[in-house]
Design an enzyme around this catalytic site. Sequence first.
Site, mmCIF file in Angstrom:
data_model
loop_
_atom_site.group_PDB
_atom_site.id
_atom_site.type_symbol
_atom_site.label_atom_id
_atom_site.label_comp_id
_atom_site.label_asym_id
_atom_site.label_seq_id
_atom_site.Cartn_x
_atom_site.Cartn_y
_atom_site.Cartn_z
ATOM 1 N N SER A 191 60.381 27.705 29.848
ATOM 2 C CA SER A 191 60.441 26.673 30.880
ATOM 3 C C SER A 191 59.093 25.950 30.963
ATOM 4 O O SER A 191 58.641 25.396 29.961
ATOM 5 C CB SER A 191 60.864 27.287 32.216
ATOM 6 N N GLU A 315 71.736 25.195 30.805
ATOM 7 C CA GLU A 315 70.438 25.267 31.477
ATOM 8 C C GLU A 315 70.518 25.013 32.988
ATOM 9 O O GLU A 315 69.896 25.704 33.786
ATOM 10 C CB GLU A 315 69.472 24.241 30.861
ATOM 11 N N HIS A 409 69.596 28.823 32.558
ATOM 12 C CA HIS A 409 68.139 28.798 32.415
ATOM 13 C C HIS A 409 67.554 30.180 32.697
ATOM 14 O O HIS A 409 67.937 30.841 33.661
ATOM 15 C CB HIS A 409 67.566 27.775 33.397
#
Length: 501
Positions: A191, A315, A409
Amino acid sequence: MLDITTADGVVRGIGRRRILQWRSIPYAAPPVGELRFRAPQPVAPWSGVRAATEYGFAAMQSRDGARIGPGKPQPTSEDCLTLNVTAPAEPATVPRPVMVFVHGGGYVLGTSALRLYSGGRLALRGDVVVVSLNYRLGAFGYVDFSEFSTSARPFDSNLGLRDQVAALQWVQRNIAAFGGDPNNVTVFGESAGANAVVSLLATPAAAGLFHRAIAQSAPADWAMSATAGRVFARRCLEKLGAAPADAAEALNTAPANEIRKAVDRAIGAVLWQQPGSFPAAPVVDGDFLPMNPIEAIATGNAHAVPLIIGTNRNEATLFKRFDRSLPTTPGQLHVALSRCGDPELEKRVVAAYPGYPARAAAVRMGGDFVFWRPTIEVLEGHSRHAPTYAYRLDYAPRALRLAGFGATHALDLVPVFGGVDSAIGRGMTAAGGYRDFLAVQREFQDNWLSFAWKGQPLASWPQYTEQRRSTRIIDSPARVEVDPDRAKRLAWQGVRVPDLV
């Protein structure tokens, strides 16, 4: 074995279950007082033995952001520039590869003290040394207040990025004492940590400090122009209630938590008004970060080290449920796409997402906009200059699919760090899928560790080129696809998020 002599002094770690660990070793001086908003400075050497058995402070952030367990927030402080080293207890026969992890959290939250990040399982399975680090976040790491410098009180830009470079410099000076090979360093992050990896590729000061790179779910184009950085810094100052003429004094003397809260409010306002823009990000200052990383990579002005980069298929489902910082509704997406300057863009992108504006299609579009779209740009640019490997995580345990998350995610962190057998991994597979998730864990770790040792994943994973666009689909079973989601890729081609206004 537990007492290690570093360039700054002796540190004493702890040993647990065939693993040795040293926690919260300082890699730079505490950035407090006159060092607030300054580039990291050398550590003051110490005498005697420094205990490195407990975690110190997380970077300044909200209490919830630094949570390391249920009801367990880690204390926060400006004094946060520390790293952790994890290594197998068995003495190394040859210097071990080093894997340096940069945590995510949108550049506003997170800590290296999360148990998952300790890297014990990864270190044992791959015979590697794992380093995890803290770096300055939010107000103290990703706002460029340099415009308000005075001769008596200068401020530096790109502090979080500078911290990461300082940590890598510490690795070069010291990791051999822990059994690591300073000539074989892989930097990896997820990330915002993956954006950090992409940014490090374009940072001249990072040259020679790492030799391979892995970027997991990178919002790869999070970078602001110097002008946009100044605009955002002035907004932060307004939230702090300080006039530009008084900025140096206010930034020097205001309590850390007041500055943090003011900047958090400024970030929130941008996310609400300009969806798709992320103002807490590296700034192309023409000095420490001389070029936008995407452009530097495309033009061959980045470090030409082998790279693995990829995303997760779903995600944005995590953000839809818990965090509104991504554009995942038709209204947010309309604003985000209309700001990109191409009047045909929204029509073209919508056509590539059947079912839009239904919620599921909008959420997939939002995740692709923030993560996959710029990842493709990095793949195209870097593959022209260095070995590059693409992946997409498609697998999700049944419980996550039933809950509407899918391969969301941060899911990749669990198998990468060997967490399928941990409490979080067991919870994810309570409704089934344990064996498949273990297979996914082997897929990640076998390839990540092969990359750390040899500079390339297993032979079953071909390089990415613009001609074939071979992508490893991490599923159970894993496979290779050529140019997956081609229609979506073409719809996003050439899209750039505009500067903050």
